[in-house]
Design a protein around this motif. Structure first.
Motif, mmCIF file in Angstrom:
data_model
loop_
_atom_site.group_PDB
_atom_site.id
_atom_site.type_symbol
_atom_site.label_atom_id
_atom_site.label_comp_id
_atom_site.label_asym_id
_atom_site.label_seq_id
_atom_site.Cartn_x
_atom_site.Cartn_y
_atom_site.Cartn_z
ATOM 1 N N PRO A 331 0.788 -1.239 0.000
ATOM 2 C CA PRO A 331 0.000 0.000 0.000
ATOM 3 C C PRO A 331 0.817 1.285 0.000
ATOM 4 C CG PRO A 331 0.165 -0.846 2.230
ATOM 5 C CD PRO A 331 0.912 -1.817 1.354
ATOM 6 N N GLY A 332 2.137 1.215 -0.104
ATOM 7 C CA GLY A 332 2.974 2.390 0.106
ATOM 8 C C GLY A 332 2.979 3.374 -1.043
ATOM 9 N N LEU A 333 3.689 4.487 -0.833
ATOM 10 C CA LEU A 333 3.800 5.535 -1.841
ATOM 11 C C LEU A 333 4.806 5.196 -2.928
ATOM 12 C CD1 LEU A 333 3.873 8.728 0.428
ATOM 13 C CD2 LEU A 333 2.038 8.084 -1.139
ATOM 14 N N CYS A 334 5.939 4.652 -2.557
ATOM 15 C CA CYS A 334 7.038 4.501 -3.506
ATOM 16 C C CYS A 334 6.701 3.480 -4.584
ATOM 17 C CB CYS A 334 8.314 4.101 -2.767
ATOM 18 S SG CYS A 334 9.779 4.039 -3.825
ATOM 19 N N HIS A 335 6.450 2.245 -4.187
ATOM 20 C CA HIS A 335 6.173 1.204 -5.167
ATOM 21 C C HIS A 335 4.843 0.517 -4.901
ATOM 22 C CE1 HIS A 335 9.173 -0.124 -2.116
ATOM 23 N NE2 HIS A 335 8.230 -0.993 -1.852
ATOM 24 N N LEU A 363 -5.563 -2.900 1.871
ATOM 25 C CA LEU A 363 -4.263 -3.467 2.244
ATOM 26 C C LEU A 363 -3.841 -3.021 3.642
ATOM 27 C CD1 LEU A 363 -2.371 -3.045 -1.154
ATOM 28 C CD2 LEU A 363 -3.172 -5.178 -0.126
ATOM 29 N N LEU A 364 -4.131 -1.772 3.996
ATOM 30 C CA LEU A 364 -3.790 -1.307 5.342
ATOM 31 C C LEU A 364 -4.602 -2.048 6.401
ATOM 32 C CD1 LEU A 364 -3.396 2.560 4.930
ATOM 33 C CD2 LEU A 364 -1.599 0.863 5.262
ATOM 34 N N ARG A 365 -5.875 -2.286 6.131
ATOM 35 C CA ARG A 365 -6.690 -3.025 7.105
ATOM 36 C C ARG A 365 -6.230 -4.473 7.232
ATOM 37 N NH1 ARG A 365 -11.679 -0.263 4.208
ATOM 38 N NH2 ARG A 365 -11.498 1.792 5.164
ATOM 39 N N GLU A 366 -5.771 -5.041 6.126
ATOM 40 C CA GLU A 366 -5.221 -6.387 6.189
ATOM 41 C C GLU A 366 -4.003 -6.441 7.107
ATOM 42 O OE1 GLU A 366 -4.247 -7.945 2.350
ATOM 43 O OE2 GLU A 366 -6.114 -9.104 2.266
ATOM 44 N N ILE A 367 -3.156 -5.431 7.012
ATOM 45 C CA ILE A 367 -1.980 -5.381 7.885
ATOM 46 C C ILE A 367 -2.410 -5.243 9.336
ATOM 47 C CG2 ILE A 367 0.038 -3.987 8.517
ATOM 48 C CD1 ILE A 367 0.279 -3.277 5.513
#
Length: 412
Positions: A331-335, A363-367
């Protein structure tokens, strides 16, 4: 949107105390913007409109970051002293009060760093060195990222930013306008690529394309600076050259490969290589999200609607692929998906922005739901950057007079 707002609020509470942030980080990463506390300071500052408590917390994060810098080596805007400097310049734009006391020395440091890199590149050329190293020109470590933050500081009235900004513009303009034996000025021999390149590095060296470590970064800075009224001789020509080179090496459906080999640069573009070459084809770092944004900036700077349209089409085309086939990681900014979200939102590409927002939140909720999962709070690859993108998508961030947080990505 209410669910997104709740996600943002929950994460802001989780990183509110500097000690809690530092508890999960080693000393080498804690002071960096890419992984550590300068990133959480930007988030808290951006969320602080009308909330003095959050503004005060952002100040504490900056003070803590400053204490961690002892012995850290000079670098770009994502680590070393430049990380705190960039965080201060960008985050300070969201705070409704006088400038933070560390801001002016931070800008002076960035100017000195830019001038030092410019001198290094002049000496390298004088000694017969070929091309321009990533650490001199790119967004993460070099003059593209540093120059963007100096441009933001100048627009805030920090006159100390001007010499460094000029040095960055001069160096990047010269790099683009000075080919190396028929290859672009940012081509490097294989032995001079000191940072990892996506895919196997050819023996003939490579010219890289992406926003993180390729020519899209210098293109974005030169274009944004020109639009803001800051130019040096040859800058407009450099913008044209870099934008047209990227479009020459772009596959209509898949964007650009991460790099073009030295051998390939001596031949007309190979359609098979353009379609299958390595790289994060949709992400901010090497893909359509970042490269399309840089080309749109160029179209604005040159008052070229066709160039602007082609950059927009590159970003909009991300939505033509099923989300599960996006060439991203997390879910990140870079890739990851948050980089697509922010680039698409800036470009006015509604469909990929909505797709990326849903995917990033999922994806953040999965984490969060994964037992024993360690929380990566980083700005570039972790939760801080993802939450900033979601907060803006949810309308939780105020408009700033000059600079938005995604200037750290050269998206604005």
């Amino acid at each position: 949107m209410a669910e997104l707002a709740a996600d943002v609020e929950r994460f802001a509470r989780a990183v509110a105390e500097p000690a809690d942030v530092l508890a999960g980080l080693g000393p080498a990463s804690a002071s960096t913007l890419s992984h550590g506390i300068p990133g959480t300071a930007v988030l808290l500052a951006a969320l602080s409109a009308g909330d003095p408590a959050l503004a005060a917390l952002a100040e504490r994060h900056w003070d803590t970051a400053a204490e961690l810098l002892t012995g850290r080596s000079p670098d770009g805007i994502h680590s070393g002293p430049g990380a705190l400097a960039a965080s201060l310049v960008v985050g300070d734009a969201y705070l409704l009060r006088a400038r933070h006391g560390l801001l002016d020395p931070a800008v002076a440091w960035l100017t000195a760093r830019a001038q030092g890199l410019a001198v290094h590149q002049r000496r390298r050329r004088a000694a017969g060195g070929q091309g321009c190293p990533w650490g001199v020109y790119d967004t993460i470590k070099g003059l593209s990222g540093i120059g963007r933050i100096l441009l933001a500081a100048e627009r805030k009235g920090c006159r100390a930013a001007v010499p460094g900004l000029t040095a960055a513009l001069d160096t990047l303009t010269h790099m683009i306008n000075t080919p190396v034996e028929g290859r672009p000025g940012w081509w490097l021999p294989a032995q001079d690529h000191r940072l990892p390149v996506a895919g196997a590095l050819p023996a003939s060296g490579a010219a890289t394309t992406g926003m993180a470590h390729g020519i899209a970064g210098p293109l974005a800075l030169l274009s944004l600076a020109a639009t803001a009224g800051h130019t040096v001789p040859g800058q407009q020509a450099a913008v044209r050259t870099a934008a047209e080179w990227l479009l020459l090496w772009a596959d209509p459906d898949r964007g650009c490969p991460a790099h073009i080999s030295g051998d390939a640069l001596r031949r007309p573009p190979d359609p098979h290589h353009l379609a299958t070459g390595p790289g994060r084809r949709t992400a901010w770092c090497y893909g359509a999200a970042g490269i399309g944004s840089a080309i749109m900036h160029a179209g604005t700077a040159l008052d070229d609607p066709e160039l602007h349209r082609r950059g927009h089409t590159m970003i909009a085309g991300i939505a033509l692929q099923p989300v599960d086939r996006w060439d991203i990681d997390g879910p990140g900014l870079c890739h990851g998906s948050a980089g697509i979200l922010q680039a698409a939102r800036r470009a006015g590409c509604t469909e990929p922005a909505q797709q990326a927002a849903r995917l990033t939140a999922h994806l953040l909720r999965e984490i969060d739901d994964r037992p024993g999962a360690g929380l990566d709070i980083g700005f570039l690859g972790g939760t801080t950057g993802s939450v900033l993108a979601l907060a803006e998508a949810a309308g939780l961030l105020p408009e700033t007079e000059h600079t938005s947080w995604d200037a750290l990505l050269l998206l604005s």
